[in-house]
Design a protein around this motif. Structure first.
Motif, PDB file in Angstrom:
ATOM      1  N   ALA A 236       0.829  -1.208   0.000  1.00  0.00           N
ATOM      2  CA  ALA A 236       0.000   0.000   0.000  1.00  0.00           C
ATOM      3  C   ALA A 236       0.865   1.259   0.000  1.00  0.00           C
ATOM      4  O   ALA A 236       0.594   2.210  -0.747  1.00  0.00           O
ATOM      5  CB  ALA A 236      -0.933  -0.002   1.203  1.00  0.00           C
ATOM      6  N   ILE A 237       1.912   1.265   0.809  1.00  0.00           N
ATOM      7  CA  ILE A 237       2.815   2.418   0.859  1.00  0.00           C
ATOM      8  C   ILE A 237       3.535   2.587  -0.478  1.00  0.00           C
ATOM      9  O   ILE A 237       3.701   3.709  -0.968  1.00  0.00           O
ATOM     10  CB  ILE A 237       3.807   2.277   2.024  1.00  0.00           C
ATOM     11  N   ALA A 238       3.941   1.492  -1.088  1.00  0.00           N
ATOM     12  CA  ALA A 238       4.620   1.564  -2.387  1.00  0.00           C
ATOM     13  C   ALA A 238       3.677   2.109  -3.459  1.00  0.00           C
ATOM     14  O   ALA A 238       4.091   2.893  -4.318  1.00  0.00           O
ATOM     15  CB  ALA A 238       5.135   0.187  -2.785  1.00  0.00           C
ATOM     16  N   TYR A 239       2.410   1.721  -3.404  1.00  0.00           N
ATOM     17  CA  TYR A 239       1.446   2.209  -4.394  1.00  0.00           C
ATOM     18  C   TYR A 239       1.234   3.716  -4.251  1.00  0.00           C
ATOM     19  O   TYR A 239       1.250   4.440  -5.236  1.00  0.00           O
ATOM     20  CB  TYR A 239       0.117   1.469  -4.246  1.00  0.00           C
ATOM     21  N   VAL A 240       1.043   4.174  -3.028  1.00  0.00           N
ATOM     22  CA  VAL A 240       0.847   5.615  -2.802  1.00  0.00           C
ATOM     23  C   VAL A 240       2.129   6.376  -3.140  1.00  0.00           C
ATOM     24  O   VAL A 240       2.086   7.448  -3.746  1.00  0.00           O
ATOM     25  CB  VAL A 240       0.402   5.877  -1.350  1.00  0.00           C
ATOM     26  N   GLY A 241       3.265   5.824  -2.772  1.00  0.00           N
ATOM     27  CA  GLY A 241       4.544   6.463  -3.095  1.00  0.00           C
ATOM     28  C   GLY A 241       4.803   6.537  -4.580  1.00  0.00           C
ATOM     29  O   GLY A 241       5.472   7.459  -5.056  1.00  0.00           O
ATOM     30  N   ALA A 242       4.260   5.583  -5.326  1.00  0.00           N
ATOM     31  CA  ALA A 242       4.439   5.604  -6.773  1.00  0.00           C
ATOM     32  C   ALA A 242       3.811   6.834  -7.402  1.00  0.00           C
ATOM     33  O   ALA A 242       4.301   7.351  -8.414  1.00  0.00           O
ATOM     34  CB  ALA A 242       3.859   4.334  -7.391  1.00  0.00           C
ATOM     35  N   PHE A 243       2.727   7.342  -6.808  1.00  0.00           N
ATOM     36  CA  PHE A 243       2.130   8.578  -7.314  1.00  0.00           C
ATOM     37  C   PHE A 243       3.103   9.735  -7.206  1.00  0.00           C
ATOM     38  O   PHE A 243       3.270  10.519  -8.137  1.00  0.00           O
ATOM     39  CB  PHE A 243       0.852   8.927  -6.543  1.00  0.00           C
ATOM     40  N   PHE A 244       3.735   9.856  -6.056  1.00  0.00           N
ATOM     41  CA  PHE A 244       4.681  10.953  -5.864  1.00  0.00           C
ATOM     42  C   PHE A 244       5.862  10.824  -6.825  1.00  0.00           C
ATOM     43  O   PHE A 244       6.313  11.816  -7.397  1.00  0.00           O
ATOM     44  CB  PHE A 244       5.154  10.991  -4.417  1.00  0.00           C
ATOM     45  N   VAL A 245       6.357   9.629  -6.994  1.00  0.00           N
ATOM     46  CA  VAL A 245       7.469   9.409  -7.925  1.00  0.00           C
ATOM     47  C   VAL A 245       7.038   9.722  -9.354  1.00  0.00           C
ATOM     48  O   VAL A 245       7.776  10.358 -10.110  1.00  0.00           O
ATOM     49  CB  VAL A 245       7.999   7.958  -7.809  1.00  0.00           C
ATOM     50  N   LEU A 246       5.846   9.309  -9.723  1.00  0.00           N
ATOM     51  CA  LEU A 246       5.339   9.563 -11.071  1.00  0.00           C
ATOM     52  C   LEU A 246       5.230  11.057 -11.349  1.00  0.00           C
ATOM     53  O   LEU A 246       5.690  11.546 -12.390  1.00  0.00           O
ATOM     54  CB  LEU A 246       3.977   8.889 -11.237  1.00  0.00           C
ATOM     55  N   PHE A 247       4.638  11.802 -10.417  1.00  0.00           N
ATOM     56  CA  PHE A 247       4.498  13.247 -10.618  1.00  0.00           C
ATOM     57  C   PHE A 247       5.849  13.953 -10.579  1.00  0.00           C
ATOM     58  O   PHE A 247       6.070  14.919 -11.301  1.00  0.00           O
ATOM     59  CB  PHE A 247       3.549  13.845  -9.585  1.00  0.00           C
ATOM     60  N   TRP A 248       6.756  13.480  -9.746  1.00  0.00           N
ATOM     61  CA  TRP A 248       8.092  14.069  -9.682  1.00  0.00           C
ATOM     62  C   TRP A 248       8.835  13.850 -10.999  1.00  0.00           C
ATOM     63  O   TRP A 248       9.455  14.775 -11.534  1.00  0.00           O
ATOM     64  CB  TRP A 248       8.862  13.452  -8.517  1.00  0.00           C
ATOM     65  N   LEU A 249       8.757  12.636 -11.548  1.00  0.00           N
ATOM     66  CA  LEU A 249       9.420  12.355 -12.826  1.00  0.00           C
ATOM     67  C   LEU A 249       8.803  13.159 -13.967  1.00  0.00           C
ATOM     68  O   LEU A 249       9.519  13.658 -14.841  1.00  0.00           O
ATOM     69  CB  LEU A 249       9.353  10.863 -13.139  1.00  0.00           C
ATOM     70  N   ARG A 250       7.490  13.289 -13.970  1.00  0.00           N
ATOM     71  CA  ARG A 250       6.811  14.069 -15.015  1.00  0.00           C
ATOM     72  C   ARG A 250       7.235  15.537 -14.948  1.00  0.00           C
ATOM     73  O   ARG A 250       7.525  16.156 -15.971  1.00  0.00           O
ATOM     74  CB  ARG A 250       5.298  13.933 -14.848  1.00  0.00           C
ATOM     75  N   ALA A 251       7.284  16.110 -13.754  1.00  0.00           N
ATOM     76  CA  ALA A 251       7.705  17.507 -13.601  1.00  0.00           C
ATOM     77  C   ALA A 251       9.160  17.687 -14.017  1.00  0.00           C
ATOM     78  O   ALA A 251       9.508  18.675 -14.675  1.00  0.00           O
ATOM     79  CB  ALA A 251       7.512  17.971 -12.165  1.00  0.00           C
ATOM     80  N   ARG A 252       9.987  16.745 -13.665  1.00  0.00           N
ATOM     81  CA  ARG A 252      11.405  16.818 -14.046  1.00  0.00           C
ATOM     82  C   ARG A 252      11.574  16.748 -15.563  1.00  0.00           C
ATOM     83  O   ARG A 252      12.360  17.498 -16.142  1.00  0.00           O
ATOM     84  CB  ARG A 252      12.128  15.660 -13.366  1.00  0.00           C
ATOM     85  N   TYR A 253      10.812  15.868 -16.196  1.00  0.00           N
ATOM     86  CA  TYR A 253      10.860  15.753 -17.654  1.00  0.00           C
ATOM     87  C   TYR A 253      10.400  17.050 -18.321  1.00  0.00           C
ATOM     88  O   TYR A 253      11.020  17.526 -19.273  1.00  0.00           O
ATOM     89  CB  TYR A 253       9.983  14.588 -18.101  1.00  0.00           C
ATOM     90  N   GLN A 254       9.344  17.640 -17.813  1.00  0.00           N
ATOM     91  CA  GLN A 254       8.840  18.872 -18.399  1.00  0.00           C
ATOM     92  C   GLN A 254       9.817  20.021 -18.208  1.00  0.00           C
ATOM     93  O   GLN A 254       9.989  20.846 -19.109  1.00  0.00           O
ATOM     94  CB  GLN A 254       7.484  19.233 -17.802  1.00  0.00           C
ATOM     95  N   ARG A 255      10.462  20.105 -17.042  1.00  0.00           N
ATOM     96  CA  ARG A 255      11.453  21.166 -16.821  1.00  0.00           C
ATOM     97  C   ARG A 255      12.619  21.028 -17.764  1.00  0.00           C
ATOM     98  O   ARG A 255      13.116  22.028 -18.298  1.00  0.00           O
ATOM     99  CB  ARG A 255      11.943  21.130 -15.380  1.00  0.00           C
TER     100      ARG A 255
END
Length: 69
Positions: A45-64
């Protein structure tokens, strides 16, 4: 439709699929894992919720990186 718009649409669709699909499937998976170990179910459960943060962080990094000259 511009390329950036299409990319954002595809990313949003993938995120929504991941979110809604996961929240639909996660409770039975946690119950099944809980029969082996409650800590394992908690870790999933923690890994699933943490995956959201990682996903959004990677997307923001890619866009920057893409927007820099």
């Amino acid at each position: 439709m511009k390329r950036e718009d299409r990319s954002a649409l595809i990313a949003a669709a993938i995120i929504c699929f991941f979110a809604f699909g996961g929240w639909f499937v996660l409770p039975p998976i946690m119950q099944w894992l809980g029969t082996f170990s409650p800590w394992l179910a908690l870790a999933v459960a923690i890994a699933y919720v943490g995956a959201f943060f990682v996903l959004f962080w990677l997307r923001a990094r890619y866009q920057r990186r893409r927007r820099r000259p």
